[in-house]
Design an enzyme around this catalytic site. Structure first.
Site, PDB file in Angstrom:
ATOM      1  N   HIS A 125       0.829  -1.223   0.000  1.00  0.00           N
ATOM      2  CA  HIS A 125       0.000   0.000   0.000  1.00  0.00           C
ATOM      3  C   HIS A 125       0.860   1.268   0.000  1.00  0.00           C
ATOM      4  O   HIS A 125       0.399   2.334   0.407  1.00  0.00           O
ATOM      5  CB  HIS A 125      -0.903   0.091   1.256  1.00  0.00           C
ATOM      6  CG  HIS A 125      -2.070  -0.824   1.267  1.00  0.00           C
ATOM      7  ND1 HIS A 125      -2.593  -1.315   2.442  1.00  0.00           N
ATOM      8  CD2 HIS A 125      -2.826  -1.348   0.275  1.00  0.00           C
ATOM      9  CE1 HIS A 125      -3.622  -2.095   2.171  1.00  0.00           C
ATOM     10  NE2 HIS A 125      -3.775  -2.145   0.863  1.00  0.00           N
ATOM     11  N   GLU A 184      -4.399   6.576  -5.370  1.00  0.00           N
ATOM     12  CA  GLU A 184      -3.157   5.928  -5.799  1.00  0.00           C
ATOM     13  C   GLU A 184      -2.913   6.161  -7.295  1.00  0.00           C
ATOM     14  O   GLU A 184      -1.774   6.343  -7.719  1.00  0.00           O
ATOM     15  CB  GLU A 184      -3.242   4.420  -5.507  1.00  0.00           C
ATOM     16  CG  GLU A 184      -3.185   4.132  -4.018  1.00  0.00           C
ATOM     17  CD  GLU A 184      -3.779   2.790  -3.646  1.00  0.00           C
ATOM     18  OE1 GLU A 184      -5.017   2.713  -3.497  1.00  0.00           O
ATOM     19  OE2 GLU A 184      -3.028   1.832  -3.509  1.00  0.00           O
TER      20      GLU A 184
END
Ligand code: ADP
Length: 406
Positions: free
Chosen positions: A203, A387
């Site tokens: 992550h 992201e």
């Protein structure tokens, strides 16, 4: 026009007139084991102008969805035996005369690929070449479900988006700044040498993005902040971020370690593994299935891996939902406590991910439990992660650097 790369992100705020002459399209691709999702970003606005996906790749009834700004949406069943075909579908819809947005693939300045595992080799986003491909392939052993499809996506794009630079952006890269004391397990050193057995963390793109956003919100420089970032989605991880650098994180050698997640168990006593295998006479696959797919919120509650269902059942007073919620929150609290010890003065805890962004019950319970532990100045922030945007920015930066060195 010459860009100061460091201030690139903010250049258009200072010089809105540049927007008129600057068009840069960056394609961001996220290849999963049976899906490919993508967004096309206009970097002058830092906004996606088209996005789509092909799902159920290699299965019966693959679906293709695509939507470009001000155009009709495409949503249809297709036959898609592999990722290469999926990339062709992506090109075709991007260039579709009615629904598409491109006339030619060369209008794309760069393609950014999300790659899960970059091992110890890749510490930042990088232009893809033969060596990078070899590296991604080498780390496929550590991420067998994720790196191979990413490679297929890269290969497909190399053929279809000829001469367009490809950039790999790694989930693990952000955590490569962890000190040895944080990433070593208390296992025989030889296992680290032989198999690369250590904590890598995942992550990373999300933790890096929300840390940057938190600095913006606080109106301070990231370099002077101590942050605890909590990405709570289906997969969950936390990170201790000092001065913009990850110094510890909860996921480990694989994304199974750390917090309790939708279906993953997070931290358990490793002796449980051998015990369960012998008691239930389980093979590796079955054990992995229990730990990865049947544990976490789902396993504890027996209801669902989805926090919304847990919250509903908890409101109805269902005890296993109450248990699942409490275990979930308790683990977040424990990691927050651990990371406040690692960081000393914590400026903010930053929540993100589907649960972190949308579930005040979780955030409030964590905040309540941490009362008195963190200094009075510590802030609790909620930031929507992005992201894809960070991958687009990295890709843009790498592509511009390449042009500069030409
Ligand atoms: P992924 O990790 O797969 O990207 P997400 O970040 O979307 O997943 O997070 C999924 C989790 O977030 C699920 O547990 C879901 O219940 C929860 N979630 C998402 N939106 C909401 C919402 N509006 N209210 C409560 N929970 C939500």
């Amino acid at each position: 026009m010459v860009f100061d790369l460091e201030s690139f992100g903010g250049v258009f705020e200072k010089r809105p007139d540049l927007k008129v002459i600057f068009v840069m399209l960056i394609l961001v691709i996220n290849c999963g084991s049976s899906s490919i999702k993508y967004e096309l970003f206009d970097m002058a606005k830092e906004k996606p102008v088209a996005r789509g996906s092909v799902t159920r790749i290699g299965e019966m009834g693959s679906s293709l969805v695509f939507e470009a700004e001000n155009k009709d949406r495409i949503d249809r069943k297709v036959v898609c035996p592999g990722h290469h075909r999926a990339v062709e579908f992506m090109r075709d819809v991007l260039m579709d005369p009615d629904a598409g947005i491109l006339k030619d693939v060369s209008e794309v300045s760069g393609v950014g690929h999300r790659v899960v595992h970059g091992g110890e080799e890749f510490t930042s986003s990088i232009l893809v070449d033969g060596e990078v491909i070899d590296g991604i392939r080498r780390f496929s052993e550590l991420a067998p479900l994720h790196n191979p499809p990413a490679l297929e996506g890269i290969r497909g794009c190399e053929q279809i988006f000829k001469n367009v630079p490809q950039v790999a952006v790694f989930d693990t890269a952000f955590h490569q700044t962890m000190p040895r004391k944080a990433f070593f397990y208390g296992l025989p050193y030889e296992l680290y040498e032989k198999y690369g057995l250590r904590k890598y963390g995942f992550h990373g793109t999300s933790h890096r993005y929300v840390a940057g956003k938190a600095a913006e919100i606080l109106g301070r420089s990231l370099s002077e902040l101590n942050l605890i970032t909590a990405h709570l989605g289906n997969g969950c991880s936390m990170a201790a971020v000092r001065g913009g650098k990850s110094v510890d994180t909860s996921m480990g050698f694989t994304p199974l370690e750390g917090l309790v997640m939708g279906t993953r168990c997070g931290d358990i006593d490793p002796a449980v593994v051998a015990y369960l295998m012998s008691k239930e006479m389980l093979g590796d696959g079955e054990l992995s299935e229990i730990l990865n797919k049947r544990s976490g919120l789902l396993g504890l509650s027996g209801i669902s891996n989805d926090m919304r269902d847990i919250l509903d059942a908890r409101r109805r007073g269902e005890q296993r939902a109450v248990l699942a919620f409490d275990v979930f929150v308790h683990r977040v609290v424990k990691y927050a406590g651990a990371y406040s010890a690692v960081l000393k003065n914590v400026d903010a805890i930053v929540f993100t991910g589907g649960i972190g962004e949308n579930v005040p019950e979780v955030r409030d319970s964590v905040e309540e439990s941490l009362a008195g532990l963190l200094g009075k100045e510590a802030r609790f922030l909620t930031v929507q992660t992005d992201e894809e945007l960070l991958i687009a920015r990295d890709t843009c930066k790498v592509v511009l650097e390449k042009q500069k060195t030409k």
